[in-house]
Design a protein around this motif. Structure first.
Motif, short mmCIF file in Angstrom:
data_model
loop_
_atom_site.label_atom_id
_atom_site.label_comp_id
_atom_site.label_asym_id
_atom_site.label_seq_id
_atom_site.Cartn_x
_atom_site.Cartn_y
_atom_site.Cartn_z
N ILE A 36 0.83 -1.20 0.00
CA ILE A 36 0.00 0.00 0.00
C ILE A 36 0.87 1.26 0.00
O ILE A 36 0.55 2.25 -0.66
N ALA A 77 -6.67 -3.39 4.45
CA ALA A 77 -6.02 -2.43 3.56
C ALA A 77 -6.49 -1.01 3.84
O ALA A 77 -5.69 -0.06 3.83
N SER A 128 -4.17 2.03 5.08
CA SER A 128 -4.16 3.28 4.31
C SER A 128 -4.40 4.47 5.23
O SER A 128 -3.72 5.51 5.11
N LYS A 138 -4.38 9.07 0.37
CA LYS A 138 -4.75 7.67 0.35
C LYS A 138 -4.71 7.13 -1.08
O LYS A 138 -5.26 7.75 -1.99
N LEU A 146 -7.38 1.81 -3.76
CA LEU A 146 -7.25 0.39 -3.42
C LEU A 146 -8.18 -0.50 -4.24
O LEU A 146 -8.21 -1.71 -4.05
N LEU A 165 -6.28 -3.27 -6.11
CA LEU A 165 -5.12 -3.85 -5.43
C LEU A 165 -5.19 -5.37 -5.37
O LEU A 165 -4.19 -6.06 -5.54
#
Length: 361
Positions: free
Chosen positions: A118, A322, A326, A338, A341, A344
């Motif tokens: 991340i 996640a 973040s 941020k 995601l 991801l």
């Protein structure tokens, strides 16, 4: 525990090589792909070369963590080749150097944490998590000197930890649980190996480290574990992260990587003595010492993987974890904004393997 050969303590982050240019021709690539930053070796054998299959070479990095060392077994048992995969497996003494290599396009895949993946996304990288290797269940620890009895005692103390890593995250989770803020401790930002050495030398009061550096840190007389990832289930997960380019251009190779991992877990069960010898040698410890790390790492089965990729309301869900990470990165100033995601996680490769494993009806 002095048998540990902590090569990572000899790190010098400045000593990095640039990867030689990818030439496109297979024979030239086969020759050149043994070079990658910083001074890694091909899976631990000085004479090792990528597999002999005719598939394109996948450049993959890994480093010293009990959930990733099994990749050494994958190579030595020729499991990559059995899955028609040509992997140039590269060992990194410095974990963060493997992350930098993936970010720089010098690797196609790397073994790394959700936290660090991340962080890479927040810095502009485009990476995909296709497999969960494990969850840390005690192998990440906050270790303290004898006079520190509770988390509250950390207030005002010097804590060495590698900023932005999972152990920094673990430290902040512990502080929050005890009602302390990050500014209540004096963070000493050090690479993990150097942090362990500084703690043993008495230069700091506490340290956040992962196995096998935990063993080194506990060499300090009177030192002990204050808390660990065991106290925060699901907070630290470890994965196979691949470049978006590899997913888009060579999905069959990604599928073969995932299937090679599960084949490796089967191989280890069937050949434990040989496998543990390989893993201990790669980690630089005795077989007995390596086995001690087992309780602190939960290796994920196929079923664990399928569950982890599902949405949820706690850290057992990668999507939930996640978002929490973040938030941590941005609130702590380790990321300016941020990251997105949404792309991801890609569970299609794990699902495809699960479908193949289903008995015929």
């Amino acid at each position: 525990m002095n048998a540990l050969k902590l090569n990572a303590l000899k790190l010098n982050a400045l000593e990095r090589r640039r990867l030689l240019s990818w030439l496109g021709c297979f024979l030239a690539a086969l020759f050149l792909s043994i070079s990658c930053a910083p001074a890694p070796d091909s899976g631990g054998s000085p004479n090792a070369t990528p597999g002999s299959t005719t598939a394109p070479i996948v450049r993959m990095g890994f480093s010293v963590w009990p959930g990733w060392v099994p990749w050494q077994v994958t190579q030595e048992a020729k499991i990559f080749a059995q899955n028609q995969l040509n992997v140039d497996l590269k060992w990194f003494d410095g974990y963060l150097d493997s992350i930098n290599a993936l970010n720089a396009g010098q690797l196609d895949a790397n073994a790394q944490t959700l936290n660090d993946t991340i962080s890479s996304l927040a810095a502009g990288a485009d990476q995909v998590i296709v497999l969960t290797n494990d969850n840390s269940t005690g192998n990440d620890k906050i270790i303290v000197s004898a006079e520190i009895k509770t988390i509250a005692d950390l207030k005002g103390k010097r804590v060495a930890v590698e900023e932005g890593t999972v152990d920094h995250f673990l430290l902040l989770l512990g502080l929050k649980k005890a009602g302390l803020a990050p500014e209540d401790v004096q963070i000493q930002p050090l690479e993990t190996g150097a942090a362990a050495a500084a703690f043993v030398a008495g230069q700091v009061d506490a340290v956040g480290v992962f196995a096998p550096f935990t063993t080194k840190a506990l060499e300090r007389p009177g030192s002990r574990e204050l808390f660990s990832s065991r106290d925060f289930p699901g907070a630290i997960s470890d994965h196979l992260a691949v470049s978006r380019k590899l997913v888009d251009e060579q999905p069959a190779a990604v599928q073969a990587l995932v299937e090679s991992w599960f084949a490796t877990l089967d191989y280890i069960k069937q050949n434990p003595e040989k496998s543990y010898s390989i893993m201990a040698q790669r980690a630089g410890v005795s077989v007995e010492e390596y086995r001690e790390y087992e309780a602190g790492t939960k290796i994920f089965t196929l079923e664990d993987n399928l569950k982890a990729f599902q949405p949820g309301n706690d850290r057992s869900s990668l999507v939930f974890a996640a978002q929490e990470i973040s938030d941590f990165l941005t609130s702590s100033g380790l990321a300016k904004s941020k990251p997105n995601l949404n792309k991801l996680f890609d569970d299609r490769f794990v699902k495809a393997y699960a479908a193949k494993r289903q008995p015929a009806t």
